[in-house]
Design a protein around this motif. Structure first.
Motif, PDB file in Angstrom:
ATOM      1  N   ALA A   9     -47.638  99.667   5.767  1.00 26.96           N
ATOM      2  CA  ALA A   9     -47.550 100.118   7.114  1.00 26.96           C
ATOM      3  C   ALA A   9     -46.503 100.001   7.767  1.00 26.96           C
ATOM      4  O   ALA A   9     -46.211 101.004   8.836  1.00 26.96           O
ATOM      5  CB  ALA A   9     -48.075  98.420   7.561  1.00 26.96           C
ATOM      6  N   GLY A  10     -45.376  99.651   7.198  1.00 23.86           N
ATOM      7  CA  GLY A  10     -44.010  99.917   7.855  1.00 23.86           C
ATOM      8  C   GLY A  10     -43.627 101.701   7.541  1.00 23.86           C
ATOM      9  O   GLY A  10     -43.028 101.936   8.448  1.00 23.86           O
ATOM     10  N   MET A  11     -43.969 102.020   6.437  1.00 23.22           N
ATOM     11  CA  MET A  11     -43.493 103.501   6.165  1.00 23.22           C
ATOM     12  C   MET A  11     -44.406 104.495   7.157  1.00 23.22           C
ATOM     13  O   MET A  11     -43.889 105.361   7.659  1.00 23.22           O
ATOM     14  CB  MET A  11     -43.782 103.968   4.861  1.00 23.22           C
ATOM     15  N   LEU A  12     -45.816 104.072   7.365  1.00 18.71           N
ATOM     16  CA  LEU A  12     -46.638 104.691   8.230  1.00 18.71           C
ATOM     17  C   LEU A  12     -46.071 104.588   9.693  1.00 18.71           C
ATOM     18  O   LEU A  12     -45.910 105.814  10.337  1.00 18.71           O
ATOM     19  CB  LEU A  12     -48.051 104.310   7.986  1.00 18.71           C
ATOM     20  N   ALA A  13     -45.528 103.386  10.155  1.00 22.55           N
ATOM     21  CA  ALA A  13     -45.151 103.266  11.502  1.00 22.55           C
ATOM     22  C   ALA A  13     -43.878 104.200  11.484  1.00 22.55           C
ATOM     23  O   ALA A  13     -43.532 104.658  12.700  1.00 22.55           O
ATOM     24  CB  ALA A  13     -44.916 102.080  11.745  1.00 22.55           C
ATOM     25  N   TYR A  14     -42.917 104.346  10.629  1.00 21.10           N
ATOM     26  CA  TYR A  14     -41.612 105.087  10.806  1.00 21.10           C
ATOM     27  C   TYR A  14     -41.778 106.440  10.539  1.00 21.10           C
ATOM     28  O   TYR A  14     -41.101 107.237  11.716  1.00 21.10           O
ATOM     29  CB  TYR A  14     -40.705 104.460   9.423  1.00 21.10           C
ATOM     30  N   TYR A  15     -42.864 107.030   9.828  1.00 17.71           N
ATOM     31  CA  TYR A  15     -42.878 108.374   9.788  1.00 17.71           C
ATOM     32  C   TYR A  15     -44.084 108.888  10.692  1.00 17.71           C
ATOM     33  O   TYR A  15     -43.741 110.362  10.822  1.00 17.71           O
ATOM     34  CB  TYR A  15     -43.055 108.888   8.467  1.00 17.71           C
TER      35      TYR A  15
END
Length: 423
Positions: free
Chosen positions: A71-77
């Motif tokens: 979820a964090g990587m999705l939100a970041y990229y």
């Protein structure tokens, strides 16, 4: 009735025999046509850019979602395109669309920096407009009116025909009214015809076309009446022309420039760079603060997430995005001051515009075309609302739901551009 028709026919023939008048009218037609063509080309280029970016945005986000599950990587990229669609009248009054940004790509990080990275000066009082239709009408058309009307009476006096014409004419209108009407109609047709063609191509409504036409005709009538009034009893055409040119310079340049200087001196505001710096310093400082400090401040904004703020490791995405939002909150006061000052400047510029007919027309047409600073700040608010929707979508996954499924990602908020309309 037949007599009036004869008078108008005579004046049309008289006008067409004056080569300098015909050349002046043709130049007006060409200049107005060029402005409309330029406006349509610019709006078309912006629309094509938006469509191209929309396709690239969807492809880029789909690629990220295919590669990332966290979820964090999705939100970041994952970046999301936001844009302000040009209205149907934008071709006629491009306004501030070359000053204020009309497209952004944002992600879940702190928003203030993403909005104000491209700061622009506040420009409610343009010193000289761009070559679009509103600039041609507001700044250049008065010169055409002055050239056509300043010597209407004086030329007849200097040629010795004035007394004879007045004596033989059946009425004042039969002589001067017909001549004034014919010249005014001729210049209106030459200036407005390209606009009507452009409005048809752009798909503007009949109400929009009628409203713009009414404003333009009233503005040009103001200059025609002023020119006729100053020249009615004059004996020197150069003196009349000089007086009218002086008024044109006063209205079109001096008042707007002085008004701009006075407003900028009276209204103080932070610039975009201050906001970006404040937000980034707050984000950078958060790395060194106790995590409880960040999370305690965060749950004041999202009390429903209070049960899920405990951390089991040194780094967790929920903490990372929490201090991103705290960075926005740190800069919120500056950001609000910036927007309040912009609104105050716009309000004061409206007051100044009543002293400057060209500025008043520009302001009125850019408002109805949704290309002024009001439309720009409305678009900025749309970005803020959309970013809030993204936070509300991601936070449950970041704090307690875990990683989102591919099906859940289909419910991710989509940005919808709302074309601003005048109110």
């Amino acid at each position: 009735m037949n007599y009036l028709i004869k008078q108008f026919t005579r004046e049309w023939g008289f006008l067409l025999r004056q080569k300098y008048v015909v050349v002046l009218l043709l130049c007006s037609l060409v200049l107005s046509g060029f402005a409309i063509y330029s406006g349509l080309s610019e709006v078309s280029a912006q629309q094509q850019t938006i469509e191209r970016l929309k396709a690239a945005d969807q492809s880029d986000r789909a690629n990220v979602q295919q590669k990332q599950n966290d979820a964090g990587m999705l939100a970041y990229y994952s970046f999301h395109l936001t844009y302000s669609q040009p209205s149907n009248l934008a071709f006629a009054a491009l306004g501030e669309r070359d000053i204020f940004p009309w497209k952004h790509r944002i992600n879940l990080l702190a928003l203030e920096g993403q909005i104000y990275e491209s700061d622009a000066q506040n420009a409610e009082l343009a010193q000289a407009g761009k070559i679009d239709f509103v600039f041609v009408i507001s700044a250049l058309a008065p010169l055409v009116i002055i050239l056509l009307f300043h010597d209407l009476f004086v030329s007849e006096r200097t040629s010795g025909r004035h007394d004879l014409l007045v004596t033989t004419a059946k009425s004042y209108f039969a002589l001067w009214g017909a001549r004034i009407t014919v010249r005014f109609v001729a210049v209106i047709v030459c200036l407005m015809l390209p606009f009507f063609v452009g409005a048809f191509i752009a798909g503007a409504s009949a109400f929009e076309v009628g409203y713009v036409s009414l404003l333009c005709i009233a503005y040009l009538a103001f200059w025609a009446v002023l020119s006729v009034w100053l020249g009615k009893n004059a004996t020197s055409a150069p003196r009349v022309a000089s007086s009218l040119i002086g008024l044109w310079v006063l209205f079109a340049f001096i008042i707007p420039i002085l008004g701009d200087l006075a407003i900028n001196k009276a209204v103080h505001a932070p610039n975009g760079g201050d906001i970006v710096l404040t937000q980034r310093e707050a984000v950078n400082d958060a790395w060194d603060l106790p995590k409880s400090t960040t999370m305690n401040a965060f749950i004041k904004e999202y009390p429903a997430l209070a049960p899920y703020v405990d951390m089991s490791s040194e780094f967790e995405w929920k903490w990372y995005y929490a201090f991103q939002q705290m960075g926005d909150l740190k800069a919120a006061e500056l950001s609000q001051a910036y927007r309040d000052a912009a609104a105050k400047k716009y309000e004061l510029a409206g007051t100044v515009s009543w002293l400057s007919p060209p500025l008043l027309l520009q302001r009125s047409l850019t408002r109805v075309a949704s290309t002024d600073s009001v439309a720009a700040y409305n678009y900025e608010q749309q970005i803020r609302d959309y970013h809030q929707q993204l936070r509300e979508f991601y936070y449950p996954w970041l704090f307690y739901k875990g990683d989102p499924t591919k099906t859940a990602l289909k419910n991710m908020p989509r940005f919808e551009s709302t074309t601003q309309t005048s109110k």
